[in-house]
Design a protein around this motif. Structure first.
Motif, PDB file in Angstrom:
ATOM      1  N   GLU A   1      -6.766  -8.394  -1.924  1.00 35.02           N
ATOM      2  CA  GLU A   1      -6.347  -7.759  -0.677  1.00 35.02           C
ATOM      3  C   GLU A   1      -6.481  -8.744   0.484  1.00 35.02           C
TER       4      GLU A   1
ATOM      5  N   ARG B   1      -1.811 -13.180 -14.582  1.00 32.67           N
ATOM      6  CA  ARG B   1      -3.202 -12.922 -14.227  1.00 32.67           C
ATOM      7  C   ARG B   1      -3.636 -13.901 -13.149  1.00 32.67           C
TER       8      ARG B   1
ATOM      9  N   TYR C   1       0.826  -1.214   0.000  1.00 30.77           N
ATOM     10  CA  TYR C   1       0.000   0.000   0.000  1.00 30.77           C
ATOM     11  C   TYR C   1       0.857   1.261   0.000  1.00 30.77           C
TER      12      TYR C   1
ATOM     13  N   MET D   1      -7.851  -7.461 -12.503  1.00 35.57           N
ATOM     14  CA  MET D   1      -9.095  -6.832 -12.922  1.00 35.57           C
ATOM     15  C   MET D   1      -9.681  -6.184 -11.678  1.00 35.57           C
ATOM     16  N   GLU D   2     -10.350  -5.077 -11.832  1.00 38.92           N
ATOM     17  CA  GLU D   2     -10.880  -4.306 -10.702  1.00 38.92           C
ATOM     18  C   GLU D   2     -11.763  -5.155  -9.792  1.00 38.92           C
ATOM     19  N   LYS D   3     -12.545  -6.045 -10.382  1.00 36.72           N
ATOM     20  CA  LYS D   3     -13.448  -6.889  -9.582  1.00 36.72           C
ATOM     21  C   LYS D   3     -12.690  -7.826  -8.638  1.00 36.72           C
ATOM     22  N   ASP D   4     -11.417  -8.130  -8.944  1.00 33.61           N
ATOM     23  CA  ASP D   4     -10.627  -9.052  -8.124  1.00 33.61           C
ATOM     24  C   ASP D   4      -9.878  -8.373  -6.983  1.00 33.61           C
ATOM     25  N   VAL D   5      -9.820  -7.038  -6.969  1.00 35.37           N
ATOM     26  CA  VAL D   5      -9.009  -6.324  -5.974  1.00 35.37           C
ATOM     27  C   VAL D   5      -9.405  -6.656  -4.532  1.00 35.37           C
TER      28      VAL D   5
ATOM     29  N   GLN E   1      -3.599   2.912  -1.404  1.00 34.12           N
ATOM     30  CA  GLN E   1      -3.836   2.302  -2.712  1.00 34.12           C
ATOM     31  C   GLN E   1      -3.005   1.031  -2.822  1.00 34.12           C
TER      32      GLN E   1
ATOM     33  N   ASP F   1      -1.326  -7.093 -12.169  1.00 34.72           N
ATOM     34  CA  ASP F   1      -2.286  -6.022 -12.451  1.00 34.72           C
ATOM     35  C   ASP F   1      -3.661  -6.676 -12.563  1.00 34.72           C
TER      36      ASP F   1
ATOM     37  N   ARG G   1      -1.177  -2.245  -4.510  1.00 33.88           N
ATOM     38  CA  ARG G   1      -0.608  -2.847  -5.709  1.00 33.88           C
ATOM     39  C   ARG G   1      -0.189  -4.246  -5.279  1.00 33.88           C
TER      40      ARG G   1
END
Length: 142
Positions: free
Chosen positions: A53, A91, A19, A45-49, A23, A43, A25
């Motif tokens: 985490e 991925r 973080y 997909m947004e749905k997997d963030v 944010q 990197d 990564r």
């Protein structure tokens, strides 16, 4: 001999959420002996963030997508501004709750070489049976 199509080759990495200014990564680590070392960035997909985490510190299975754009970061940077985008990257596929250590760097290297070699099933069968691919069709020579 173990063979898989290039798109089915996967690696088990240790996932680490890092973080900067709240944010996240995601860094992927491979084993070097008994130590996990940074190997690549993920990197997602947004749905997997949110799921990633929650998986920080655990083992995740990833596949390499040569078309996926991946952002890499300087590990000691104060923020995420110092970044480079590369073509191709790992991925997220799934968590590996049955694993406790990531694949060794040497294994990751072999998987990458296998992906780059991209040997097809037909090429493999042709080299095994001397060029006669009839066995691939289930037809035996009489």
């Amino acid at each position: 001999l173990k063979w898989k199509p290039a798109h089915m080759n996967t690696v088990d990495f240790r996932l680490l959420a890092i973080y900067r200014h709240r944010q996240p990564r995601f860094q992927l680590g491979a084993a070097r002996g008994a130590v996990t070392v940074p190997y690549a960035w993920l990197d997602p997909m947004e749905k997997d963030v949110p799921q990633l985490e929650a998986l920080s510190g655990q083992i995740v299975e990833c596949y390499f997508d040569p078309e996926w754009k991946t952002t890499s970061y300087a590990p000691d940077a104060r923020d995420w501004a110092d970044a480079a985008v590369t073509h191709g990257g790992w991925r997220f596929m799934r968590p590996r709750e049955d694993k406790h250590i990531p694949n060794d760097e040497s294994v990751v290297g072999k998987v990458i070489k296998s992906i780059q070699d991209n040997v097809t099933q037909d090429e493999l069968l042709s080299s095994i049976d001397g060029g006669d691919s009839g066995a691939a069709d289930g037809v035996a020579d009489a």
